[in-house]
Structure formats: C-alpha cells, structure tokens
Design a protein around this motif. Structure first.
Motif, PDB file in Angstrom:
ATOM      1  N   LYS A   1       0.905  -1.317  -0.025  1.00 47.58           N
ATOM      2  CA  LYS A   1       0.177   0.125   0.013  1.00 47.58           C
ATOM      3  C   LYS A   1       0.898   1.214   0.076  1.00 47.58           C
ATOM      4  O   LYS A   1       1.763   1.090   0.764  1.00 47.58           O
ATOM      5  CB  LYS A   1      -0.942  -0.009   1.275  1.00 47.58           C
ATOM      6  CG  LYS A   1      -1.840   1.008   1.271  1.00 47.58           C
ATOM      7  CD  LYS A   1      -2.862   0.950   2.361  1.00 47.58           C
ATOM      8  CE  LYS A   1      -3.726   2.319   2.492  1.00 47.58           C
ATOM      9  NZ  LYS A   1      -4.914   2.107   3.599  1.00 47.58           N
TER      10      LYS A   1
ATOM     11  N   VAL B   1       1.497   5.122   0.927  1.00 44.48           N
ATOM     12  CA  VAL B   1       1.228   5.910   1.836  1.00 44.48           C
ATOM     13  C   VAL B   1       1.956   7.344   1.737  1.00 44.48           C
ATOM     14  O   VAL B   1       3.061   7.413   1.114  1.00 44.48           O
ATOM     15  CB  VAL B   1       1.320   5.447   3.268  1.00 44.48           C
ATOM     16  CG1 VAL B   1       0.425   4.194   3.525  1.00 44.48           C
ATOM     17  CG2 VAL B   1       2.727   5.225   3.643  1.00 44.48           C
TER      18      VAL B   1
ATOM     19  N   TYR C   1       3.893  -1.582   3.142  1.00 46.30           N
ATOM     20  CA  TYR C   1       3.824   0.168   2.801  1.00 46.30           C
ATOM     21  C   TYR C   1       5.019   0.227   2.056  1.00 46.30           C
ATOM     22  O   TYR C   1       6.118  -0.175   2.299  1.00 46.30           O
ATOM     23  CB  TYR C   1       3.450   0.801   4.171  1.00 46.30           C
ATOM     24  CG  TYR C   1       2.167   0.410   4.778  1.00 46.30           C
ATOM     25  CD1 TYR C   1       0.822   1.056   4.155  1.00 46.30           C
ATOM     26  CD2 TYR C   1       1.856  -0.532   5.577  1.00 46.30           C
ATOM     27  CE1 TYR C   1      -0.264   0.716   5.008  1.00 46.30           C
ATOM     28  CE2 TYR C   1       0.948  -0.900   6.312  1.00 46.30           C
ATOM     29  CZ  TYR C   1      -0.426  -0.067   6.020  1.00 46.30           C
ATOM     30  OH  TYR C   1      -1.452  -0.455   6.585  1.00 46.30           O
TER      31      TYR C   1
END
Length: 360
Positions: free
Chosen positions: A40, A42, A82
């Motif tokens: 992910k 960020v 992340y």
C-alpha cells in the motif's frame, strides 16, 4: 535389438513453460488492476507518524522509495506492507528509525498475489512432476544415471512445501535422485528447517540470491550459512551475474572469510557471465567446488578447461542446469573440452561421490 521410440521435437515441459509464462505475464500486466495492491502506498507524513508511534517494524531504504512493514494480526504472515517516496533532505531519518526500534532490512518480502498462490500450489507441482520425468528420460538418453535435484524458494513462505516435495521424490527414487533442500534468509526458523532438511535425507541447500533478492554477504545470509556449516550441510549457490549485485563472487568470498568451515558449490564455473572475476577470488579456497552448468554454451572449450583447472579438476562437477539446457547437448559440449579421460571421469562422477562421502 533395442527398439527406440521416436520422441517429439520439443519436450512436453516446453509447452508447460510457455503456458506458465503466459500466466505470469497476465499476473504482471492484467491482474494487478483487478486485485487489491500487495504493497500500500502512503504519504511521507503518514510514514513519519508511524515511526513516531513506533509502529514500523522493518524498513528498507532505497534510492527513491522506502519500504516498511507494520504489525497486522489479520494478515497471513502478521504484517502489512507499505511504501512511500523518499525525501532526500531528511538526513535524521535513520537515527529516528533506530530510536523507534525499527529493524533495517536489505529486502522486505511482499505478499503473494492470489494468482501466484494458485501457480505455486497447483501449477508448479504439476510442472515439477512433468519436469522430473523429462529429466530422467533426457538424462538416460545422455548416459546419465543419477541426478542432483533441487529448487529455490523465491519467498520464505515457499521453503517448507518445496522441501517436503524434494524429500518425497528423493525418497521415492533413491537410486536415481540426490536431493538438496532450499532455504531463505528471512525464513522464520532457519536452524529448525536445516535440522528438518538433514533429517529428511537431503544433503545440502540450494540458494539463488538473484531470484531470492538477498545479498550473499548480508548479515542474515551469513547467519544462515553459519548454521549450515554447523550442521555439515553444503550450499549450492548460483554465483555471478553481471546484471545484479546480489550474487557477485566477491560477496561469496566475504562469506567464506567469515564462515571458513562452510562447503560451497559455486554454480556455473564459479560465476555466471563473470567467470574471470570469479576464479580470481574463489579459486584455491579449500571449501569451494564448481559445476559446469550454464557455462559451456558461452565459453570456448579451451577457456572452459582452463577455468576448471584453475579450481582443480578434482573440484569440478558436471552439471546441466536442466531444463535450461538439454542434458544431451550439455554432454556433447563437455566432451569437446580438452580434458584427459581421467579428468572427465573425475568431473562426471568421482568428485561428487567423494564430496558426498566427506559429508558423513
């Protein structure tokens, strides 16, 4: 009179490999848009906030990106993955990460996609079964009676199942197959798996740093090699590739300096595509052997023979790297080397038989 059946021009595994390549291309180009992301993205502010809260567990800082993990009890391996863009001006970042207790890692493993799970659970075992049959058939045609078989765990999660398979097929064909297990520096219980490999009848460990994306002389890798040496388990290592830094022969030399009791087979005549650089740092070391796989196609016979002699004709093994190369073609290439009949006999089988005996 022996009756020989006519074989097709291309082995069955060729078509399986084509099908697998198509699936991999779909996984790379089509499925990512249909699946949730494995890593992910960020913002940098969010990343700093997680650092301040001491949520970041592992971090890998690259040129323009930072990869990191945080605890996630709901995920399969207990981590969420992340990434964020790297701000070059943040010179104090490393100190803050150390103070937060984050562990620095050369490579952070990413989660497998559903398609990759399907490939590894269902397609890959079928491929292995077909490849094994093809290997023995082609090897027999080339006059080869026994084979060293192994595989590579691309991710830590694959270690256990691959070793299970290698233990099983080696036990089913003890007169034909000699098995080496696999491992990964990030595997959760390296000593325990090495004990299981040895108890399961496997004779060593195969590693491919370029595919597994770890530096040979990384501290985690050195710890793994040290555990192997303590158990008298040799390593068969893909060494050398001009495109990557992971498996450079100099790194293998660094490992041997730190773990002098480790026995290593440096595949591809010590360093694929960097043969000269390899023998300069590895030849003459008492615990280094080499094999001829994936090298004879690229080297003139005289040059290949010279490299073998630099390591010692008593420290070289004949190898084919099947299914990369056909055993019959590799046999023909090997027989073109300017070696004596006695040296060929050593490299064909006597050296490896002695190598296995010395393992105890």
């Amino acid at each position: 009179m022996k009756q020989e059946s006519k074989t097709p021009k291309k082995p069955l595994i060729f078509y399986y490999l084509i099908a697998m390549l198509v699936l991999l291309l779909l996984n790379a180009l089509v499925f990512p848009s249909l699946l949730s992301p494995r890593v992910k993205e960020v913002s940098y502010d969010q990343f700093l906030s997680l650092v301040e809260q001491k949520e970041v567990k592992q971090v890998a800082i690259e040129d323009d990106v930072i990869l990191f993990t945080i605890k996630d009890e709901a995920s399969k391996d207990g981590y969420a993955y992340y990434q964020t863009g790297r701000i070059q001006q943040d010179s104090d970042l490393v100190n803050r990460l150390k103070e937060s207790g984050a562990e620095f890692s050369a490579v952070i493993p990413t989660q497998d996609s559903p398609l990759l799970n399907f490939l590894m659970t269902w397609v890959f075992p079928i491929l292995l079964f077909v490849a094994l049959g093809q290997l023995m058939a082609h090897g027999e045609a080339a006059g080869i009676s026994r084979f060293l078989v192994h595989s590579v765990a691309v991710t830590p999660s694959r270690v256990h199942s691959i070793n299970d398979y290698l233990m099983r097929v080696s036990a089913e064909h003890p007169d034909r197959l000699i098995g080496f297990g696999t491992l990964h520096p990030d595997y959760e219980d390296v000593p325990g798996e090495l004990d299981r490999i040895k108890a399961g009848g496997l004779h060593g460990v195969k590693l491919h740093p370029d595919i597994q994306t770890f530096l040979l002389d990384d501290r985690r890798a050195v710890a793994m090699f040290r555990a192997m040496a303590e158990r008298s388990l040799p390593a068969l290592v893909h060494t050398g590739d001009y495109r990557y830094a992971y498996s450079q022969p100099e790194r293998m030399a660094h490992v041997l300096d730190q773990v002098p009791d480790l026995k290593v087979i440096c595949a591809h005549l010590g360093g694929w595509s960097v043969w000269k650089e390899a023998w300069r740092v590895l030849a003459g070391r008492p615990n280094v052997w080499v094999d001829t796989s994936s090298s004879l196609y690229a080297l003139e016979p005289e040059e290949a023979a010279r490299i073998i002699r630099r390591y010692g004709t008593d420290r070289a093994f004949f190898g084919t790297d099947y299914p990369m190369w056909d055993p019959e073609e590799e046999m023909a290439r090997f027989l073109r080397l300017p070696l004596t009949d006695g040296e060929r006999e050593q490299i064909f089988h006597l050296n490896f038989e002695a190598f296995l005996r010395d393992l105890g």
